[in-house]
Write a protein that holds these residues in place. Structure first.
Motif, mmCIF file in Angstrom:
data_model
loop_
_atom_site.group_PDB
_atom_site.id
_atom_site.type_symbol
_atom_site.label_atom_id
_atom_site.label_comp_id
_atom_site.label_asym_id
_atom_site.label_seq_id
_atom_site.Cartn_x
_atom_site.Cartn_y
_atom_site.Cartn_z
ATOM 1 N N VAL A 1 40.413 -18.706 32.951
ATOM 2 C CA VAL A 1 40.422 -17.396 32.329
ATOM 3 C C VAL A 1 40.661 -17.567 30.832
ATOM 4 N N ILE A 2 39.773 -17.028 30.012
ATOM 5 C CA ILE A 2 39.941 -17.049 28.562
ATOM 6 C C ILE A 2 39.920 -15.606 28.080
ATOM 7 N N GLU A 3 40.947 -15.197 27.342
ATOM 8 C CA GLU A 3 41.014 -13.824 26.875
ATOM 9 C C GLU A 3 41.734 -13.760 25.541
ATOM 10 N N ASP A 4 41.588 -12.603 24.863
ATOM 11 C CA ASP A 4 42.339 -12.415 23.626
ATOM 12 C C ASP A 4 43.679 -11.774 23.949
ATOM 13 N N ASP A 5 44.489 -11.510 22.917
ATOM 14 C CA ASP A 5 45.831 -10.983 23.193
ATOM 15 C C ASP A 5 45.839 -9.500 23.526
ATOM 16 N N GLU A 6 44.633 -8.903 23.627
ATOM 17 C CA GLU A 6 44.526 -7.544 24.143
ATOM 18 C C GLU A 6 44.087 -7.550 25.605
ATOM 19 N N GLY A 7 43.925 -8.767 26.177
ATOM 20 C CA GLY A 7 43.519 -8.878 27.566
ATOM 21 C C GLY A 7 42.024 -8.806 27.786
ATOM 22 N N ARG A 8 41.231 -8.857 26.701
ATOM 23 C CA ARG A 8 39.776 -8.787 26.835
ATOM 24 C C ARG A 8 39.202 -10.180 27.036
ATOM 25 N N ALA A 9 38.296 -10.327 28.004
ATOM 26 C CA ALA A 9 37.698 -11.623 28.307
ATOM 27 C C ALA A 9 36.804 -12.077 27.162
ATOM 28 N N ILE A 10 36.862 -13.367 26.841
ATOM 29 C CA ILE A 10 35.976 -13.948 25.844
ATOM 30 C C ILE A 10 35.366 -15.218 26.425
ATOM 31 N N GLN A 11 34.294 -15.689 25.816
ATOM 32 C CA GLN A 11 33.587 -16.859 26.283
ATOM 33 C C GLN A 11 34.147 -18.123 25.629
ATOM 34 N N ALA A 12 33.989 -19.245 26.320
ATOM 35 C CA ALA A 12 34.451 -20.521 25.765
ATOM 36 C C ALA A 12 33.771 -20.818 24.437
ATOM 37 N N SER A 13 32.523 -20.358 24.282
ATOM 38 C CA SER A 13 31.780 -20.602 23.040
ATOM 39 C C SER A 13 32.374 -19.853 21.854
ATOM 40 N N GLN A 14 33.257 -18.883 22.116
ATOM 41 C CA GLN A 14 33.877 -18.110 21.048
ATOM 42 C C GLN A 14 35.159 -18.759 20.523
ATOM 43 N N LEU A 15 35.625 -19.804 21.187
ATOM 44 C CA LEU A 15 36.784 -20.544 20.693
ATOM 45 C C LEU A 15 36.360 -21.344 19.466
ATOM 46 N N LYS A 16 37.158 -21.255 18.395
ATOM 47 C CA LYS A 16 36.771 -21.891 17.138
ATOM 48 C C LYS A 16 37.951 -22.642 16.535
ATOM 49 N N LEU A 17 37.606 -23.613 15.697
ATOM 50 C CA LEU A 17 38.613 -24.454 15.069
ATOM 51 C C LEU A 17 39.617 -23.612 14.289
ATOM 52 N N GLY A 18 40.905 -23.882 14.505
ATOM 53 C CA GLY A 18 41.954 -23.179 13.779
ATOM 54 C C GLY A 18 42.526 -21.977 14.493
ATOM 55 N N MET A 19 41.877 -21.521 15.577
ATOM 56 C CA MET A 19 42.414 -20.388 16.317
ATOM 57 C C MET A 19 43.731 -20.774 16.975
ATOM 58 N N GLN A 20 44.671 -19.840 16.999
ATOM 59 C CA GLN A 20 45.935 -20.048 17.691
ATOM 60 C C GLN A 20 45.765 -19.653 19.152
ATOM 61 N N THR A 21 46.206 -20.503 20.078
ATOM 62 C CA THR A 21 46.055 -20.215 21.493
ATOM 63 C C THR A 21 47.349 -20.475 22.248
ATOM 64 N N VAL A 22 47.497 -19.762 23.359
ATOM 65 C CA VAL A 22 48.549 -20.040 24.328
ATOM 66 C C VAL A 22 47.839 -20.537 25.580
ATOM 67 N N VAL A 23 48.146 -21.762 25.993
ATOM 68 C CA VAL A 23 47.438 -22.400 27.104
ATOM 69 C C VAL A 23 48.397 -22.613 28.267
ATOM 70 N N GLN A 24 48.025 -22.103 29.436
ATOM 71 C CA GLN A 24 48.722 -22.419 30.679
ATOM 72 C C GLN A 24 47.911 -23.514 31.358
ATOM 73 N N ALA A 25 48.560 -24.621 31.724
ATOM 74 C CA ALA A 25 47.812 -25.759 32.236
ATOM 75 C C ALA A 25 48.645 -26.559 33.218
ATOM 76 N N SER A 26 47.965 -27.489 33.883
ATOM 77 C CA SER A 26 48.644 -28.416 34.782
ATOM 78 C C SER A 26 49.443 -29.425 33.967
ATOM 79 N N ALA A 27 50.182 -30.254 34.639
ATOM 80 C CA ALA A 27 50.890 -31.328 33.953
ATOM 81 C C ALA A 27 49.881 -32.291 33.335
ATOM 82 N N VAL A 28 50.294 -32.951 32.273
ATOM 83 C CA VAL A 28 49.436 -33.946 31.630
ATOM 84 C C VAL A 28 49.364 -35.181 32.516
ATOM 85 N N VAL A 29 48.141 -35.623 32.772
ATOM 86 C CA VAL A 29 47.915 -36.770 33.659
ATOM 87 C C VAL A 29 47.400 -37.935 32.830
ATOM 88 N N ALA A 30 48.089 -39.051 32.903
ATOM 89 C CA ALA A 30 47.657 -40.237 32.167
ATOM 90 C C ALA A 30 46.425 -40.842 32.829
#
Length: 213
Positions: A1-30
């Motif tokens: 799920v990718i969305e802005d801070d208003e809860g609106r869905a956005i596409q992965a192609s709209q992610l751009k360098l320098g944008m601030q994000t909050v990411v929920q993810a699994s544990a880091v796997v080596a």
């Protein structure tokens, strides 16, 4: 799920360098092959701090003011293609969106990304409450005086107080020197219960090596 801070869905192609994000993810796997360790994201929220008009530009200092907030444009700041000359392409009245982090020591935002906006039905400000009047229902964020009499916090857990970080939607015209809030909510990300949590950000208050924000 990718969305802005208003809860609106956005596409992965709209992610751009320098944008601030909050990411929920699994544990880091080596990696067992020596490749970069990875985690699998379950949600990404894009978060910006300011959407509003430029009020002044000081090119010699590398700063601008938008919605009463001083924004530093540094060597690492990414400007979108509509701003090929960076700060030099901005003038008073330009409508911009700023992704950055707040430097409390210098009372300014440090921009990671600045985008030109062609239009907007509302402005936005994410920041720390400096002064608050519960009787007049006004507050200050930086040099922006805001009237929040027409709204209540969207989240009952948000208790307005100096030092509280909030997110506001604002009408695009001032009234008697005040910006009018049309929505108000908390701005700190909610973290799910996890065995491991990692937070990265700028230190905004420092008491000791065992107590800081």
């Amino acid at each position: 799920v990718i969305e802005d801070d208003e809860g609106r869905a956005i596409q992965a192609s709209q992610l751009k360098l320098g944008m601030q994000t909050v990411v929920q993810a699994s544990a880091v796997v080596a990696s067992t092959t020596g490749a970069t360790a990875t985690a699998t994201a379950s949600s990404i929220t894009v978060r910006s701090d300011i959407i509003g008009p430029v009020e002044s530009v000081t090119r010699s200092a590398g700063t601008l003011v938008a919605l009463g907030q001083t924004v530093a444009v540094v060597a690492d700041t990414v400007c979108d293609r509509a701003l090929p000359m960076g700060l030099a392409a901005l003038s008073v009245g330009s409508l911009i969106e700023v992704h950055g982090s707040y430097d409390a020591a210098a009372a300014r935002y440090v921009a990671n990304r600045i985008e030109r906006r062609s239009s907007g039905t509302a402005y936005k400000l994410r920041g720390t409450v400096a002064d608050l009047s519960l009787s007049a229902r006004t507050l200050m964020i930086g040099n922006a005086a805001i009237d929040w009499s027409a709204v209540a916090p969207a989240d009952p857990a948000v208790s307005l107080a100096p030092g509280q970080v909030i997110r506001l939607a604002l009408a695009t015209r001032m009234n008697s020197g005040l910006w009018r809030a049309t929505a108000l909510g908390g701005a700190k990300p909610a973290l799910e219960d996890r065995e491991l949590v990692e937070i990265e950000g700028r230190i905004s208050a420092f008491t000791s090596v065992t107590q800081f924000e």
